[in-house]
Design an enzyme around this catalytic site. Structure first.
Site, PDB file in Angstrom:
ATOM      1  N   HIS A 244       3.707  -2.732   1.971  1.00 54.14           N
ATOM      2  CA  HIS A 244       3.313  -3.910   1.480  1.00 54.14           C
ATOM      3  C   HIS A 244       4.988  -5.141   1.183  1.00 54.14           C
ATOM      4  CE1 HIS A 244      -0.745  -5.067   3.085  1.00 54.14           C
ATOM      5  NE2 HIS A 244      -0.487  -3.595   2.974  1.00 54.14           N
TER       6      HIS A 244
ATOM      7  N   SER B 271      -3.023  -7.615   7.979  1.00 52.89           N
ATOM      8  CA  SER B 271      -1.704  -7.620   7.377  1.00 52.89           C
ATOM      9  C   SER B 271      -0.598  -8.568   7.848  1.00 52.89           C
ATOM     10  CB  SER B 271      -1.698  -7.134   5.668  1.00 52.89           C
ATOM     11  OG  SER B 271      -2.842  -6.372   5.015  1.00 52.89           O
TER      12      SER B 271
END
Length: 400
Positions: free
Chosen positions: A271, A236
């Site tokens: 995130h 990610s």
């Protein structure tokens, strides 16, 4: 206008003296970098660094014709002596413009951090923007009159600087972006070239001379990229890096919010903290609709959770339903997604999981998910210009 990069590194250079780190151990030969300094047409020196005269000589140039020496920031590296014959070094107040006897025009550009950037316009009209280390242009409003021919700046340390310039129209498809001020946070060798290419940028060895406005076109940014890897591999983070120099990005979260799940909320929060504040988030599994619409780049995280949702919708976890039409229904939905990836005109970076190399699931439903994800990954990868495998935070290019 010719630009010679006498150095492309941080103030202490790379490798740093007496530093035992891996980055310094690998910075040898063409990978070694002196402190960043730019020589423009032999007449203008941007930043004065140790050994500037020798660096110029090694690149086949001389400092004897320099008419102006400008600094971008207070010097905090090794002591620097002004080579004989050079004019005194100084900084220009923000917004002030100088016209040199050589015909170059130099304007000081305000930054959002201590330091001064310089816009240089050559006698023939080519335009260069040089940014100091750790800084981005401040106060950009509206659209630039035209893109710069070349930008040299801290692309690794301040990728948002490129994003701001793109948003203002100061960086266009033909703008050459050169990474300078490279330090320990810059990966070595081919990994640096790969990461910069995702931003439409590149790094060059010390002593390289470039033609501003006549240099080869910027690297082509892959329009579709698939990033795969195991749990906590760094996939990610890698996907986010590939789009951090773009001013508008839609982050597509396919996992939902999972109300009541504190551990999941913590993951989502981490995130969000990593992502630039200007990115927009959409929580949806309707990927085909987003892919077929026009708009800014998409970062899809991730296809594994999208597949979970797709299997939920057709009740593919149940053996009887799977045999009675669930398989065909799922394949139709995945085929729709793959077709949308093939036809999209947007820049897309998609994240997925590599599950086929792990433990064989104990249940039929688990094995079904593993198999279907493998098929989906292979199909999407077949439509992407670039496919990357991330292992222990290291990127292995599989395609492109």
């Amino acid at each position: 206008m010719e630009l010679t990069l006498l150095g492309t590194g941080a103030p202490d250079g790379l490798p740093r003296p007496e530093c035992p780190c891996a980055a310094c151990a690998l910075a040898r030969g063409a990978g070694a970098r002196a402190s960043t300094a730019l020589l423009v047409d032999g007449a203008l020196l941007l930043d004065l660094t140790p050994g500037a005269a020798f660096a110029a000589a090694r690149s086949g140039h001389s400092l004897s014709g320099v008419r102006q020496v400008l600094l971008t920031h207070p010097h905090d590296g090794p002591a620097v002596e002004l080579p004989a014959g050079l004019p005194p070094a100084g900084r220009v107040p923000d917004g002030r413009e100088l016209t040199l006897i050589s015909g170059h025009r130099v304007r000081a550009v305000p930054m959002d951090a201590p330091g001064t950037g310089y816009e240089v316009v050559g006698p023939e009209g080519s335009r260069l923007l040089y940014l100091p280390r750790g800084a981005a242009p401040a106060g950009l409003t509206g659209r630039a009159a035209e893109p710069y021919d070349m930008v040299a700046g801290d692309v690794v340390g301040r990728p948002d600087a490129v994003a701001r310039l793109r948003a203002a129209g100061a960086v266009g498809p033909a703008t050459g972006i050169v990474a300078v001020h490279l330090d320990h946070d810059a990966p070595p060798g081919a990994e640096l070239a790969r990461r910069l290419a995702a931003a439409g940028a590149r790094a060059v060895p010390d002593g390289t001379t470039l033609v501003v406005g006549g240099d080869p076109a910027a690297p082509v940014v892959p329009r579709r990229t698939l990033v795969t890897g195991g749990a906590r591999s760094g996939k990610s983070v890698e996907a986010e890096r590939r789009l951090e120099t773009f001013p508008e990005v839609v982050y597509v979260a396919t996992g939902g919010d999972r109300e009541g799940d504190a551990e999941w909320a913590s993951r989502v929060g981490l995130h969000r903290e990593r992502r630039p504040a200007v990115w927009r988030t959409e929580e949806t599994c309707e990927l085909a609709e987003l892919l077929t619409a026009d708009g800014p780049p998409l970062l899809i995280d991730c296809l594994s959770l999208w597949l979970t949702d797709a299997m939920d919708r057709v009740d593919a976890w149940d053996d009887a339903v799977w045999a009675g039409g669930g398989e065909e229904a799922l394949r139709a939905r995945t085929a729709e997604l793959v077709a949308a990836v093939r036809a999209t005109r947007r820049t897309v970076v998609a994240v997925t999981n590599e599950t086929g190399s792990g433990v064989v699931p104990a249940t039929a439903a688990g094995r079904r998910f593993r198999d279907e994800l493998g098929r989906l990954n292979a199909a999407v990868a077949g439509e992407c210009e670039q496919v990357l495998l991330v292992v222990a935070g290291q990127v292995v290019p599989l395609r492109g």
